[in-house]
Write an enzyme that holds these catalytic residues in place. Structure first.
Site, short mmCIF file in Angstrom:
data_model
loop_
_atom_site.label_atom_id
_atom_site.label_comp_id
_atom_site.label_asym_id
_atom_site.label_seq_id
_atom_site.Cartn_x
_atom_site.Cartn_y
_atom_site.Cartn_z
N CYS A 23 60.07 16.33 36.94
CA CYS A 23 60.91 15.19 37.33
C CYS A 23 60.81 14.06 36.30
O CYS A 23 61.79 13.38 36.01
CB CYS A 23 60.53 14.67 38.71
SG CYS A 23 60.82 15.85 40.04
N CYS A 33 55.72 15.31 40.67
CA CYS A 33 56.45 16.37 39.96
C CYS A 33 56.54 16.07 38.46
O CYS A 33 57.22 15.14 38.04
CB CYS A 33 57.84 16.48 40.58
SG CYS A 33 59.03 17.40 39.63
#
Length: 107
Positions: free
Chosen positions: A35, A32
């Protein structure tokens, strides 16, 4: 000074639901991109609020039970628990001021 701890599905109840102070659960994934943007802010929140807030990290792929139970539909996902109850949630790459806005009312 605190740092986030990494937990698994099997630790969720003891580390989050039975915690003596509010807990911010940060759901993330290695793949991700957003993230990676949010992680430094999560670490800062853990350091700055460590006396009043516990911060835990939970990788979504190896922990499907908690992801399903708390309806994490996107990462990064944030869930705030107080006295074992879900009190706030957010998904997406929040800035640090937005993170503070999310947690402050619950401390």
């Amino acid at each position: 000074m605190s740092t986030p701890i990494t937990i698994t599905d099997s630790q969720f109840e003891s580390e989050v639901l039975k915690a003596s102070k509010p807990v911010l659960v940060y759901f993330w994934a290695a793949w991700c991109g957003p993230c990676r943007l949010v992680s430094p802010s999560i670490d800062q929140i853990a350091r700055e609020y460590g006396d009043r807030l516990k911060v835990v990290k939970m990788e979504v792929d190896p922990n499907p039970e908690s992801v399903k139970k708390y309806a994490v539909e996107g990462v990064p996902g944030l869930r705030l628990f107080k006295s074992g109850e879900l009190t706030a949630s957010a998904e997406g790459a929040l800035t640090k001021p937005k993170l503070v806005e999310l947690i402050e009312p619950h401390l």
